[in-house]
Design a protein around this motif. Structure first.
Motif, PDB file in Angstrom:
ATOM      1  N   GLN A 175      -0.151   6.074   5.968  1.00  0.00           N
ATOM      2  CA  GLN A 175       0.592   6.079   7.226  1.00  0.00           C
ATOM      3  C   GLN A 175       0.362   4.805   8.025  1.00  0.00           C
ATOM      4  OE1 GLN A 175       0.651  10.958   7.819  1.00  0.00           O
ATOM      5  NE2 GLN A 175      -0.782   9.732   8.988  1.00  0.00           N
ATOM      6  N   ASP A 176      -0.867   4.312   8.036  1.00  0.00           N
ATOM      7  CA  ASP A 176      -1.159   3.052   8.730  1.00  0.00           C
ATOM      8  C   ASP A 176      -0.394   1.896   8.092  1.00  0.00           C
ATOM      9  OD1 ASP A 176      -2.801   4.339  10.482  1.00  0.00           O
ATOM     10  OD2 ASP A 176      -4.685   3.682   9.556  1.00  0.00           O
ATOM     11  N   ALA A 177      -0.270   1.946   6.777  1.00  0.00           N
ATOM     12  CA  ALA A 177       0.470   0.897   6.064  1.00  0.00           C
ATOM     13  C   ALA A 177       1.936   0.904   6.477  1.00  0.00           C
ATOM     14  CB  ALA A 177       0.331   1.091   4.558  1.00  0.00           C
ATOM     15  N   TRP A 178       2.524   2.100   6.600  1.00  0.00           N
ATOM     16  CA  TRP A 178       3.930   2.170   7.002  1.00  0.00           C
ATOM     17  C   TRP A 178       4.111   1.736   8.457  1.00  0.00           C
ATOM     18  CZ3 TRP A 178       8.368   1.562   5.201  1.00  0.00           C
ATOM     19  CH2 TRP A 178       9.505   1.976   5.887  1.00  0.00           C
ATOM     20  N   ASP A 179       3.167   2.114   9.323  1.00  0.00           N
ATOM     21  CA  ASP A 179       3.217   1.647  10.704  1.00  0.00           C
ATOM     22  C   ASP A 179       3.170   0.119  10.760  1.00  0.00           C
ATOM     23  OD1 ASP A 179       3.407   4.094  12.086  1.00  0.00           O
ATOM     24  OD2 ASP A 179       1.255   4.432  11.924  1.00  0.00           O
ATOM     25  N   TYR A 180       2.338  -0.453   9.912  1.00  0.00           N
ATOM     26  CA  TYR A 180       2.221  -1.921   9.853  1.00  0.00           C
ATOM     27  C   TYR A 180       3.555  -2.556   9.447  1.00  0.00           C
ATOM     28  CZ  TYR A 180       0.653  -6.516   8.210  1.00  0.00           C
ATOM     29  OH  TYR A 180       0.512  -7.864   8.012  1.00  0.00           O
ATOM     30  N   VAL A 181       4.234  -1.931   8.483  1.00  0.00           N
ATOM     31  CA  VAL A 181       5.531  -2.442   8.030  1.00  0.00           C
ATOM     32  C   VAL A 181       6.547  -2.415   9.162  1.00  0.00           C
ATOM     33  CG1 VAL A 181       7.488  -1.979   6.485  1.00  0.00           C
ATOM     34  CG2 VAL A 181       5.156  -1.794   5.619  1.00  0.00           C
ATOM     35  N   GLN A 182       6.638  -1.270   9.857  1.00  0.00           N
ATOM     36  CA  GLN A 182       7.616  -1.147  10.943  1.00  0.00           C
ATOM     37  C   GLN A 182       7.321  -2.123  12.075  1.00  0.00           C
ATOM     38  OE1 GLN A 182       9.395   3.310  10.783  1.00  0.00           O
ATOM     39  NE2 GLN A 182       7.455   3.153  11.852  1.00  0.00           N
ATOM     40  N   ASN A 219      -3.587  13.686  10.165  1.00  0.00           N
ATOM     41  CA  ASN A 219      -3.892  13.914   8.747  1.00  0.00           C
ATOM     42  C   ASN A 219      -4.704  12.734   8.202  1.00  0.00           C
ATOM     43  OD1 ASN A 219      -3.991  14.520   6.058  1.00  0.00           O
ATOM     44  ND2 ASN A 219      -1.781  14.710   5.770  1.00  0.00           N
ATOM     45  N   ASP A 220      -6.019  12.908   8.145  1.00  0.00           N
ATOM     46  CA  ASP A 220      -6.897  11.825   7.677  1.00  0.00           C
ATOM     47  C   ASP A 220      -6.713  11.527   6.196  1.00  0.00           C
ATOM     48  OD1 ASP A 220      -7.996  11.458  10.189  1.00  0.00           O
ATOM     49  OD2 ASP A 220      -9.603  12.926   9.858  1.00  0.00           O
ATOM     50  N   ASP A 221      -6.246  12.500   5.421  1.00  0.00           N
ATOM     51  CA  ASP A 221      -6.068  12.291   3.979  1.00  0.00           C
ATOM     52  C   ASP A 221      -4.994  11.245   3.686  1.00  0.00           C
ATOM     53  OD1 ASP A 221      -7.999  14.197   3.478  1.00  0.00           O
ATOM     54  OD2 ASP A 221      -6.551  15.846   3.245  1.00  0.00           O
ATOM     55  N   GLU A 222      -4.010  11.140   4.576  1.00  0.00           N
ATOM     56  CA  GLU A 222      -2.913  10.191   4.371  1.00  0.00           C
ATOM     57  C   GLU A 222      -2.987   9.024   5.353  1.00  0.00           C
ATOM     58  OE1 GLU A 222      -0.721  10.378   1.973  1.00  0.00           O
ATOM     59  OE2 GLU A 222      -1.449  12.290   1.189  1.00  0.00           O
ATOM     60  N   ALA A 264       0.829  -1.213   0.000  1.00  0.00           N
ATOM     61  CA  ALA A 264       0.000   0.000   0.000  1.00  0.00           C
ATOM     62  C   ALA A 264       0.858   1.256   0.000  1.00  0.00           C
ATOM     63  CB  ALA A 264      -0.929  -0.003   1.214  1.00  0.00           C
ATOM     64  N   VAL A 265       1.976   1.214   0.720  1.00  0.00           N
ATOM     65  CA  VAL A 265       2.892   2.362   0.737  1.00  0.00           C
ATOM     66  C   VAL A 265       3.405   2.642  -0.664  1.00  0.00           C
ATOM     67  CG1 VAL A 265       5.080   3.222   1.634  1.00  0.00           C
ATOM     68  CG2 VAL A 265       3.583   1.894   3.106  1.00  0.00           C
ATOM     69  N   LEU A 266       3.829   1.596  -1.354  1.00  0.00           N
ATOM     70  CA  LEU A 266       4.351   1.766  -2.709  1.00  0.00           C
ATOM     71  C   LEU A 266       3.262   2.209  -3.671  1.00  0.00           C
ATOM     72  CD1 LEU A 266       6.606  -1.413  -2.998  1.00  0.00           C
ATOM     73  CD2 LEU A 266       7.232   0.883  -2.283  1.00  0.00           C
ATOM     74  N   GLN A 267       2.097   1.590  -3.560  1.00  0.00           N
ATOM     75  CA  GLN A 267       1.019   1.873  -4.499  1.00  0.00           C
ATOM     76  C   GLN A 267       0.551   3.316  -4.419  1.00  0.00           C
ATOM     77  OE1 GLN A 267      -3.671   1.051  -4.892  1.00  0.00           O
ATOM     78  NE2 GLN A 267      -2.512  -0.604  -3.990  1.00  0.00           N
ATOM     79  N   MET A 268       0.379   3.838  -3.207  1.00  0.00           N
ATOM     80  CA  MET A 268      -0.151   5.183  -3.028  1.00  0.00           C
ATOM     81  C   MET A 268       0.903   6.250  -3.279  1.00  0.00           C
ATOM     82  SD  MET A 268      -2.552   4.500   0.311  1.00  0.00           S
ATOM     83  CE  MET A 268      -3.335   6.107   0.258  1.00  0.00           C
ATOM     84  N   SER A 269       2.179   5.868  -3.276  1.00  0.00           N
ATOM     85  CA  SER A 269       3.240   6.840  -3.482  1.00  0.00           C
ATOM     86  C   SER A 269       3.813   6.800  -4.896  1.00  0.00           C
ATOM     87  CB  SER A 269       4.374   6.590  -2.483  1.00  0.00           C
ATOM     88  OG  SER A 269       3.889   6.653  -1.171  1.00  0.00           O
TER      89      SER A 269
END
Length: 265
Positions: A139-146, A132-135, A43-48
């Motif tokens: 952000q949740d995806a990156w938290d999941y990765v870490q 920031n609700d827009d992101e 999700a991090v890669l896809q949205m960025s």
């Protein structure tokens, strides 16, 4: 080729095409998963990066084509239709060449891909804001990765020193998803406060977080699973080559077209 060998070849080819139907369904499902997933590193890669979304659509197209090809191969093998077998062989050869070309591009462009990925993640970390609700999904995806990889930042926890909110708080807070403390296990998003900030300021060295960067974690995962990845790729290539050999062999030994064998609707 005797009639017995012809029958064996025909049914072996039917079995291979049945495997291709399943393989196509897996590829199609993987492409759909990339588009639908909102909670992992994908999700991090896809949205960025739009390139991953394009890749997902390509996977969906390849999966659908593989399923169609498997169906045509099954039909051509069971009913001994030379034109379908020839079409199947041609499509299989194109797909195999495409896979080899894609593998070579990824191998020779791996440093460029790593730099692009590094830029994406660093930009995400700098602008990370739990309010920031827009992101939020990104952000949740990156938290999941870490949390899952037990890592912090891209190259290390120091990356988080560039975060705007942490700078404003004099580094007296840290990302909860980086924590290596058992008390923070129930909180895997947003920022956590240091218990006893020293003189009201701190640095990343004072945070109770994992020291390994996620880049090292991802690379280690790839190294640990390299045998599985290579095995799957080799297995797919071998199946494709065998399918090509069987289809061209069967095609050459069908002496005449008999379109009465084509099932009628």
């Amino acid at each position: 080729m005797g009639s017995g060998c012809l029958k064996v070849t025909k049914y072996f080819l039917f079995l291979f095409n049945l495997l291709f139907l399943i393989l196509g369904a897996v590829i199609l499902g993987f492409g759909i998963w990339i588009l639908a997933d909102k909670t992992s590193f994908i999700a991090v890669l896809q949205m960025s990066s739009p390139s991953l979304k394009i890749g997902a659509y390509i996977l969906i197209g390849v999966g659908a084509l593989t399923m169609l090809m498997g169906f045509l191969g099954c039909l051509g093998a069971v009913n001994e239709i030379r034109c379908l077998l020839g079409l199947y062989f041609t499509c299989l050869m194109i797909i195999l060449i495409t896979q080899v070309a894609a593998g070579l591009v990824i191998y020779f462009q791996k440093e460029t891909l790593k730099e692009e990925l590094s830029h994406i993640v660093r930009n995400l970390i700098e602008k990370y804001n739990p309010l920031n609700d827009d992101e939020r999904n990104l952000q949740d995806a990156w938290d999941y990765v870490q949390t899952q990889i037990a890592c912090c930042g891209w190259t290390g926890a120091k990356d988080w020193e560039n975060n705007e909110i942490l700078i404003n708080q004099s580094m007296t807070a840290y990302p909860c998803s980086c924590s290596n403390s058992s008390k923070d296990f129930q909180v895997d998003t947003g920022f956590c406060n240091l218990d006893v900030p020293i003189n009201g300021t701190a640095t990343y060295a004072d945070w109770p977080v994992h020291q390994q960067g996620c880049m090292d974690g991802v690379e280690q995962w790839l190294k640990d699973n390299l045998g599985v990845i290579l095995g799957v790729c080799t297995g797919v290539a071998v199946i494709e080559l065998l399918g090509m050999i069987l289809s061209i062999s069967l095609c050459k030994n069908i002496h005449s077209e008999d379109y009465t064998k084509v099932p009628k609707s």
